[in-house]
Design a protein around this motif. Structure first.
Motif, PDB file in Angstrom:
ATOM      1  N   ALA A  49     -74.862  30.950 -13.959  1.00  0.00           N
ATOM      2  CA  ALA A  49     -73.551  30.336 -14.192  1.00  0.00           C
ATOM      3  C   ALA A  49     -73.677  28.832 -13.994  1.00  0.00           C
ATOM      4  O   ALA A  49     -74.297  28.376 -13.034  1.00  0.00           O
ATOM      5  N   GLY A  50     -73.119  28.063 -14.931  1.00  0.00           N
ATOM      6  CA  GLY A  50     -73.242  26.611 -14.853  1.00  0.00           C
ATOM      7  C   GLY A  50     -74.454  26.068 -15.575  1.00  0.00           C
ATOM      8  O   GLY A  50     -74.653  24.856 -15.623  1.00  0.00           O
ATOM      9  N   GLY A  51     -75.282  26.961 -16.131  1.00  0.00           N
ATOM     10  CA  GLY A  51     -76.463  26.533 -16.865  1.00  0.00           C
ATOM     11  C   GLY A  51     -77.669  26.341 -15.967  1.00  0.00           C
ATOM     12  O   GLY A  51     -77.594  26.449 -14.747  1.00  0.00           O
TER      13      GLY A  51
END
Length: 226
Positions: free
Chosen positions: A56-58
């Motif tokens: 999540a968030g890259g």
């Protein structure tokens, strides 16, 4: 009651590894401890048995999914009070003191991480104790889990032929262990320190203590500070 270890992993074939040999292997044969593995992938619900997803968030890598891992943990630890460890480079460093604490219980559950890491939510929700075996990163938690189990099994009562062997080692008294020697008396021009063959046990104990202090001061001064 025998010490019971359960390891959650994506590679159960890596166990018991070296623990099937020597002291640990013989202790397992005698029933002094047991080892079970749980395949985390068995708790995936999709047809591809997916256990990870993108962060999540890259960012790089993949993260172990909390739902899959939680089901595996719950399956292994229903009505079970054994400590739950997660092998992690960001965990609290393993010490001989903690090893003896774990060995005094009835067993342990170890989760082996893979990929970029484990979803924090399952760490929190299942109260996993993050443990590190050193300031470096491995490809997965399996080698670390084997190391933890090795350290624990060898101090279980009756595993070592002479229990005193485990009381005079590095870290047991907050110091590194003193040097060891054995026959022949002279080898390649180097002799065993005379005090060790003097028969004076008081002098021998003092020499060993001084050597342990000197080695610790030179190699691990942090132990003396603690």
């Amino acid at each position: 009651m025998a010490f019971r270890a359960t390891v959650l992993t994506l590679y159960p074939e890596m166990f018991p590894g070296h623990l099937g040999y020597s002291l640990a292997g013989k202790a397992m044969e005698r029933g002094q401890w047991s080892l079970d593995t749980v395949q985390i992938r068995d708790f995936a619900t999709d047809k591809h048995r997916t256990v990870d997803d993108t962060p999540a968030g890259g960012g790089a890598g993949m993260v172990l999914k909390p739902d899959v891992l939680a089901r595996a943990i719950d399956s292994a630890s229903q009505n079970d009070s054994r400590p739950r460890l997660l092998m992690s480079p960001r965990g609290k460093p393993l010490t001989q003191e903690r090893v003896r604490e774990l060995a005094s219980g009835n067993g342990i559950i170890i989760v082996c991480g893979r990929f970029e890491g484990v979803d924090q939510r399952v760490i929190d929700a299942r109260e996993l104790e993050e443990v590190s075996i050193g300031d470096y990163v491995l490809s997965g938690g399996e080698p670390a889990a084997l190391t933890v189990l090795d350290a624990i099994v060898r101090v279980l009562p009756g595993v070592m032929g002479n229990d005193l062997s485990g009381q005079h080692e590095s870290f047991e008294a907050g110091l590194l262990e003193h040097p060891h020697y054995t026959r022949p008396q002279e080898w390649e021009g180097h002799k065993i320190p005379a005090v060790l063959t003097s028969g004076n046990h008081g002098a021998i104990d003092e020499w060993r203590r001084e050597q342990a202090l000197e080695l610790t001061r030179a190699r691990r001064p942090d132990l003396l500070e603690e």
